[in-house]
Design an enzyme around this catalytic site. Sequence first.
Site, PDB file in Angstrom:
ATOM      1  N   LEU A  26       0.822  -1.212   0.000  1.00 26.48           N
ATOM      2  CA  LEU A  26       0.000   0.000   0.000  1.00 26.48           C
ATOM      3  C   LEU A  26       0.852   1.257   0.000  1.00 26.48           C
ATOM      4  O   LEU A  26       0.558   2.221  -0.718  1.00 26.48           O
ATOM      5  CB  LEU A  26      -0.942  -0.007   1.208  1.00 26.48           C
ATOM      6  CG  LEU A  26      -1.996   1.095   1.229  1.00 26.48           C
ATOM      7  CD1 LEU A  26      -2.911   1.018   0.009  1.00 26.48           C
ATOM      8  CD2 LEU A  26      -2.814   1.010   2.514  1.00 26.48           C
ATOM      9  N   LYS A 133      -9.551   0.001   9.277  1.00 24.49           N
ATOM     10  CA  LYS A 133     -10.733  -0.816   8.976  1.00 24.49           C
ATOM     11  C   LYS A 133     -11.632  -1.081  10.179  1.00 24.49           C
ATOM     12  O   LYS A 133     -12.850  -1.046  10.056  1.00 24.49           O
ATOM     13  CB  LYS A 133     -10.301  -2.176   8.420  1.00 24.49           C
ATOM     14  CG  LYS A 133      -9.571  -2.131   7.097  1.00 24.49           C
ATOM     15  CD  LYS A 133      -9.186  -3.543   6.687  1.00 24.49           C
ATOM     16  CE  LYS A 133      -8.391  -3.565   5.403  1.00 24.49           C
ATOM     17  NZ  LYS A 133      -8.010  -4.950   5.037  1.00 24.49           N
ATOM     18  N   GLU A 203      -4.866  -8.735   8.338  1.00 29.48           N
ATOM     19  CA  GLU A 203      -6.022  -8.034   8.913  1.00 29.48           C
ATOM     20  C   GLU A 203      -7.319  -8.710   8.478  1.00 29.48           C
ATOM     21  O   GLU A 203      -8.255  -8.861   9.269  1.00 29.48           O
ATOM     22  CB  GLU A 203      -6.019  -6.572   8.484  1.00 29.48           C
ATOM     23  CG  GLU A 203      -5.066  -5.692   9.271  1.00 29.48           C
ATOM     24  CD  GLU A 203      -5.344  -4.224   9.052  1.00 29.48           C
ATOM     25  OE1 GLU A 203      -6.316  -3.691   9.623  1.00 29.48           O
ATOM     26  OE2 GLU A 203      -4.589  -3.602   8.262  1.00 29.48           O
ATOM     27  N   HIS A 207     -10.598 -11.099  10.601  1.00 30.43           N
ATOM     28  CA  HIS A 207     -12.055 -10.964  10.547  1.00 30.43           C
ATOM     29  C   HIS A 207     -12.761 -12.307  10.376  1.00 30.43           C
ATOM     30  O   HIS A 207     -13.986 -12.382  10.468  1.00 30.43           O
ATOM     31  CB  HIS A 207     -12.458 -10.064   9.367  1.00 30.43           C
ATOM     32  CG  HIS A 207     -12.177  -8.608   9.586  1.00 30.43           C
ATOM     33  ND1 HIS A 207     -12.980  -7.815  10.357  1.00 30.43           N
ATOM     34  CD2 HIS A 207     -11.190  -7.801   9.123  1.00 30.43           C
ATOM     35  CE1 HIS A 207     -12.506  -6.573  10.353  1.00 30.43           C
ATOM     36  NE2 HIS A 207     -11.424  -6.546   9.620  1.00 30.43           N
TER      37      HIS A 207
END
Length: 340
Positions: A26, A133, A203, A207
Site C-alpha cells: 500500500l 478498517k 487483517e 475478521h
Amino acid sequence: MNPEQVKSSLNISPAIRVGVLGFGGLGQAAAKVLAGKREMILVAAADQKGYAYAAEGLKTDACIQTYQAQGSLGYLEPVGTLTNNSIQDLIASAQPVDGYFLALPNLPNDFIPSVAKEFIKSGWRGVLVDAIKRTTAVEQLLSMKAELEAAGITYMTGCGATPGLLTAAAALAAQSYAEIHKVEITFGVGIANWEAYRATVREDIGHMPGYTVEAARMMTDAEVEALLDKTNGVLTLENMEHADDVMLEFAGIVGRDRVTVGGVVDTRNPKKPLSTNVKVTGRTFEGKISTHTFTLGDETSMAANVCGPAFGYLKAGKQLHQRGIYGIFTAAEIMPQFVK
C-alpha cells in the site's frame, strides 16, 4: 523572485508536502499515486527499519527499488537513515511535512492510535490520514478528539475504499430518504501476490470466524500460506467488524446495527472476484421504499481505491487545518477534494 514567491504572485498554492508511513504494497502504491500529482509531493517515507526524507521530494522509483532490493528505505543514498524507531525519528527530523498518510497495518488493534499519540507527543502540527478498517480502532481514535484538537492536528480517519469512498457514497445516498433501513457494503479484492500485501491479508484473516486480530498478527508466513492453500487463496468475509458502521452512526446517518460489511479477497488473482458496491435502502418522504447502489469499476485496483481517496481526504484535511479546525473527522462527515 524565488519559486515560492512566483507561485504566491500568481496565487498558486505550493504543493502539499506528504509523508507516507509504511512502505509495503500500500505504501509503495501511495508513492506511485503521488508521483503523478502536481498538488502534492512525496518528501518522506518510513518502514520498520528506517526512513528517507528529502525536502525537494523523493524519487519514487529509487525508493521502491531500494526497499525491494535491500528491505528498507534507510539504505536510500544519500537521504536514507537506518533506525529501529523509524516513525518517531522521522517525525522529529523531517521538517516541514504538511501531512502523513498512515499506510500501516493496524496490528495490534491499538497500533494506529498509538502512532497518533506519537505525533501528539512530538509537538508536530498538521494533517494525518488513515485507511483503518476496524470499528474498535476508529472508536479509540474518536476518543482522542480533545487531545488532537489541543495538539493542532487535523486527523482524517477511515479514508480509504471501505471505510472511506463507499462510506462517503452511503452518506450521499442517504440524503434521498426520510429513514434509512440498511446499508450493505460488499467488496471484491484481487491480489496477484499476497506477499505484497501481507499486513492487509493478515487483517482480513483476523475478521474470519475462529480468528482474532492478535492471532492473525502472530501467524507466520508459512501458516498464512497453509491457510490460503486450504481456501485456494480465497478469503470469504461476512458480517465484519468494519468501521463503516461507527462512522455512519457517528455522522448521525444510521445506527451501526443497520450496517453490514462483507466481501471476497482472492490472493492469487489480480481480477476482482466480485464487484465492490454499497447499497443504501430507505423510505422516502412519500413512503416509498427504494435502494440506491453505487458500484466501483472492476478495473480499479484496491490500491487505487484506497490511495486516491486517502489523498483526497488529506487535501480536505489541509484546508480544514489552514482554517484552524483541528480534531478528528471521518469519511462520512467530510468530502474529499480531488488532487490534481
